[in-house]
Structure formats: structure tokens, C-alpha cells
Design a protein around this motif. Structure first.
Motif, mmCIF file in Angstrom:
data_model
loop_
_atom_site.group_PDB
_atom_site.id
_atom_site.type_symbol
_atom_site.label_atom_id
_atom_site.label_comp_id
_atom_site.label_asym_id
_atom_site.label_seq_id
_atom_site.Cartn_x
_atom_site.Cartn_y
_atom_site.Cartn_z
ATOM 1 N N GLU A 93 0.831 -1.205 0.000
ATOM 2 C CA GLU A 93 0.000 0.000 0.000
ATOM 3 C C GLU A 93 0.869 1.260 0.000
ATOM 4 O OE1 GLU A 93 -2.553 -3.074 0.268
ATOM 5 O OE2 GLU A 93 -0.924 -2.817 1.692
ATOM 6 N N PHE A 94 1.950 1.208 0.747
ATOM 7 C CA PHE A 94 2.896 2.330 0.794
ATOM 8 C C PHE A 94 3.466 2.613 -0.595
ATOM 9 C CE2 PHE A 94 7.374 3.655 1.178
ATOM 10 C CZ PHE A 94 7.245 4.815 1.944
ATOM 11 N N VAL A 95 3.910 1.560 -1.260
ATOM 12 C CA VAL A 95 4.539 1.710 -2.569
ATOM 13 C C VAL A 95 3.528 2.181 -3.612
ATOM 14 C CG1 VAL A 95 5.647 0.430 -4.452
ATOM 15 C CG2 VAL A 95 6.357 0.045 -2.081
ATOM 16 N N SER A 96 2.289 1.714 -3.508
ATOM 17 C CA SER A 96 1.270 2.059 -4.502
ATOM 18 C C SER A 96 0.669 3.440 -4.277
ATOM 19 C CB SER A 96 0.150 1.015 -4.481
ATOM 20 O OG SER A 96 -0.555 1.072 -3.250
ATOM 21 N N GLY A 97 1.024 4.093 -3.163
ATOM 22 C CA GLY A 97 0.510 5.428 -2.898
ATOM 23 C C GLY A 97 -0.780 5.452 -2.118
ATOM 24 N N ARG A 98 -1.258 4.290 -1.674
ATOM 25 C CA ARG A 98 -2.434 4.261 -0.804
ATOM 26 C C ARG A 98 -1.974 4.477 0.639
ATOM 27 N NH1 ARG A 98 -3.891 -0.122 -4.354
ATOM 28 N NH2 ARG A 98 -3.040 -1.619 -2.871
ATOM 29 N N GLY A 99 -2.820 5.083 1.432
ATOM 30 C CA GLY A 99 -2.426 5.427 2.796
ATOM 31 C C GLY A 99 -2.665 4.354 3.823
ATOM 32 N N GLU A 100 -3.000 3.147 3.392
ATOM 33 C CA GLU A 100 -3.384 2.092 4.333
ATOM 34 C C GLU A 100 -2.179 1.296 4.811
ATOM 35 O OE1 GLU A 100 -6.152 -0.033 1.951
ATOM 36 O OE2 GLU A 100 -7.732 1.467 2.157
ATOM 37 N N PHE A 101 -1.178 1.976 5.314
ATOM 38 C CA PHE A 101 -0.023 1.303 5.899
ATOM 39 C C PHE A 101 0.122 1.763 7.341
ATOM 40 C CE2 PHE A 101 1.361 4.981 3.412
ATOM 41 C CZ PHE A 101 2.049 5.734 4.346
ATOM 42 N N THR A 102 0.718 0.906 8.164
ATOM 43 C CA THR A 102 0.761 1.182 9.597
ATOM 44 C C THR A 102 2.119 0.866 10.202
ATOM 45 O OG1 THR A 102 -0.061 -1.044 10.122
ATOM 46 C CG2 THR A 102 -1.705 0.717 9.918
ATOM 47 N N VAL A 103 2.337 1.438 11.375
ATOM 48 C CA VAL A 103 3.463 1.093 12.245
ATOM 49 C C VAL A 103 2.882 0.261 13.381
ATOM 50 C CG1 VAL A 103 5.291 1.986 13.737
ATOM 51 C CG2 VAL A 103 4.592 3.272 11.690
ATOM 52 N N ASN A 104 3.440 -0.920 13.620
ATOM 53 C CA ASN A 104 2.892 -1.842 14.620
ATOM 54 C C ASN A 104 3.930 -2.194 15.683
ATOM 55 O OD1 ASN A 104 0.686 -1.973 12.866
ATOM 56 N ND2 ASN A 104 1.253 -3.969 12.039
ATOM 57 N N VAL A 105 3.556 -2.027 16.938
ATOM 58 C CA VAL A 105 4.409 -2.449 18.052
ATOM 59 C C VAL A 105 3.533 -3.161 19.070
ATOM 60 C CG1 VAL A 105 5.975 -1.732 19.883
ATOM 61 C CG2 VAL A 105 5.956 -0.480 17.720
ATOM 62 N N ALA A 106 3.983 -4.326 19.545
ATOM 63 C CA ALA A 106 3.206 -5.083 20.529
ATOM 64 C C ALA A 106 4.120 -5.735 21.555
ATOM 65 C CB ALA A 106 2.369 -6.154 19.835
ATOM 66 N N LEU A 107 3.637 -5.801 22.773
ATOM 67 C CA LEU A 107 4.314 -6.536 23.844
ATOM 68 C C LEU A 107 3.584 -7.859 24.041
ATOM 69 C CD1 LEU A 107 6.364 -6.682 26.219
ATOM 70 C CD2 LEU A 107 4.597 -5.601 27.647
ATOM 71 N N VAL A 108 4.358 -8.941 24.028
ATOM 72 C CA VAL A 108 3.814 -10.289 24.209
ATOM 73 C C VAL A 108 4.265 -10.824 25.559
ATOM 74 C CG1 VAL A 108 3.844 -12.666 23.344
ATOM 75 C CG2 VAL A 108 3.788 -10.733 21.728
#
Length: 274
Positions: A93-108
Motif C-alpha cells: 500500500e505504501f509503494v502504490s501510494g495508498r495510505g493504508e499502511f501502519t506502524v505496529n508495536v506489541a508486547l507479548v
């Protein structure tokens, strides 16, 4: 109730990584291919460096499994408590110019995502969640509590991956009588479930733990559920290097209403045979 200090901490580091991503998003980046043929860019690498530095400062001694480091073979020893990081989920999505990309951080902890943040830099969307404090979305300059839709709409509204459609998903949605579906990229699908805008998200194809852990944490904090395809718990910290499945997920089902999981899991055997 407001977000906890840990949620705010993850928010800050995700926003910092997001600023790096947006600079490159606007400038344009060259796309490379990893060994599994998935795309990677300089934005992935730079954002991951920001997150790794921030986590080392805020949570010293807690191991971090990060997508690009793992792709390069740099995987730390993990115990019952570790972080999972996807610096740029939705690279397509980032490469195609769509804004549907995210930064993800999780604690397990003990195989379960207990704290997570999902940030969409292009839209400013921020979701955080913790099992002991609930889930929140940053909207209109303030925090808004997230709650899943329960009971689900009848028929349910389903979410589908924009870049990873498959026949098994179509078969399952048909068996469940789904007539309305929303296509969206990255871990935003978990977040739409968490705020009650949709009901069900099935995924048969391969994903990695860093793809799902943050969204999983947000959704469960909002009252939802994520399981394996057969309805068993989806666990984290899976390692099987001999079979090239290090931190790989099986298929999964995500929903706001647990009744949808029970109904879907009864249909799975027929769908898996496709």
C-alpha cells in the motif's frame, strides 16, 4: 479511563517512526525484494531503527523481534516477555501510494499480545490497547474508547485484505452469508473491528507474528477475539527454524462477537479442502 503510560509510550515511538516514513513516502523510494519476494524499502529500515532505539531506552532488557532484523537473521533469544515490531505493515500500500499502511508495536507475555499500538501515518489514525486497560483511538485531538460491535450485524460485515484475496476466504464468507465486505490494507482491519465498524476478518494465507500482534492486542482490549482457523487460541513466540516457520502464523479468525468465531470454525474443514 484513559490510555496508560505504556500505551502513551508506544504512541510516541510509533509517531516518531511515522514521521520518518512520511518523509520517504512523499519523496519516493526504491523497492527491493527480500528472500521471500515480499517488498521492502528504505522506509521500513529507517522506521525500524527508530523503534528499536526507542524500545531499548524505554524497556531495557526486553527482547525485540523486528521484521527487517529477522529477515537479516538477527533474532534475539526470547522468553516469556518480548516485543514484536513491524515498522511498515502494508508495504504494498505504501509503494502504490495508498495510505493504508501502519506502524505496529506489541508486547507479548506468555504467548499473548497484552499491549499494542497501531499507527497509520498517512491519516494520523492511532489505536492503542492493553488487556488490563481497554482500547482507545486518538480522534479529534483526544482519546476515544474503542468497543467492538456486539452482537454482530446479521449478516455480518466482513473485512478482506486488499492485497491478499483468496478462494478460501471467499468460500467461508459465502457460507456465512456475508453480503457486505470492506477491503482495507495492513493491520487497520483489526482496528476497524475494535471500533465496531465491522464484524469479522478471516485470513487463510501466511502472515507473520509482527503483522498481527499489535492489532490483536488492540482488538482483544476492545472486547474482541482472535483465534486460529479451528477456533483455538492464536499464540505468539512460535519458533521452528528447521521448517522455515520462524514466527509464522497459521490462518486465523478475528471478530468482535465470539459467536462469529464459533460459527466460522464449524465451516472451516470444508473450506480448507479447496
Amino acid at each position: 479511563m484513559a490510555p496508560t503510560r505504556d500505551m502513551e509510550c508506544l504512541r510516541g515511538m510509533c509517531e516518531a517512526a511515522g514521521r520518518v516514513i512520511l518523509d520517504l513516502y512523499e519523496a519516493g523510494v526504491e523497492v527491493e525484494r527480500k528472500s521471500d519476494e515480499s517488498p521492502v524499502t528504505e522506509a521500513d529500515r529507517r522506521a525500524e531503527a527508530v523503534l528499536l532505539e526507542a524500545l531499548a531506552t524505554a524497556y531495557p532488557g526486553v527482547p525485540v523481534v523486528a521484521e527487517e532484523a529477522a529477515a537479516a537473521g538477527r533474532i534475539p533469544e526470547i522468553g516469556d516477555r518480548f516485543f514484536l515490531v513491524d515498522p511498515l505493515d502494508g508495504t504494498r500500500e505504501f509503494v502504490s501510494g495508498r495510505g493504508e499502511f501502519t506502524v505496529n508495536v506489541a508486547l507479548v507475555e506468555h504467548g499473548v499480545p497484552v499491549l499494542g499500538a497501531v499507527y497509520a501515518p498517512a491519516t494520523g489514525g492511532m489505536f492503542v490497547g492493553a488487556t488490563d486497560a481497554g482500547a482507545f483511538e486518538l480522534a479529534g485531538g483526544g482519546w476515544k474508547r474503542c468497543q467492538v460491535r456486539m452482537p454482530a450485524h446479521e449478516p455480518p460485515v466482513a473485512l478482506a485484505s486488499r492485497s491478499h484475496a483468496d478462494a478460501q476466504t471467499e468460500e467461508l464468507l459465502g457460507a456465512l452469508g456475508v453480503r457486505e465486505r470492506v477491503s482495507v490494507g495492513s493491520s487497520l482491519k483489526f482496528c476497524l473491528l475494535a471500533r465496531g465498524e465491522a464484524d469479522f476478518y478471516p485470513r487463510f494465507g501466511r502472515t507473520m507474528e509482527w503483522d498481527t500482534a499489535a492489532g490483536h492486542a488492540v482488538l482483544t482490549a476492545a472486547g474482541g477475539v482472535v483465534t486460529g482457523i479451528e477456533g483455538t487460541p492464536l499464540r505468539y513466540g512460535k519458533r521452528n527454524q528447521a521448517h522455515d516457520t520462524d514466527f509464522a502464523n497459521p490462518g486465523f479468525l478475528a471478530a468482535g462477537d465470539p459467536a462469529l468465531i464459533r460459527g466460522a470454525s464449524t465451516q472451516v474443514e470444508g473450506v480448507k479442502a479447496l
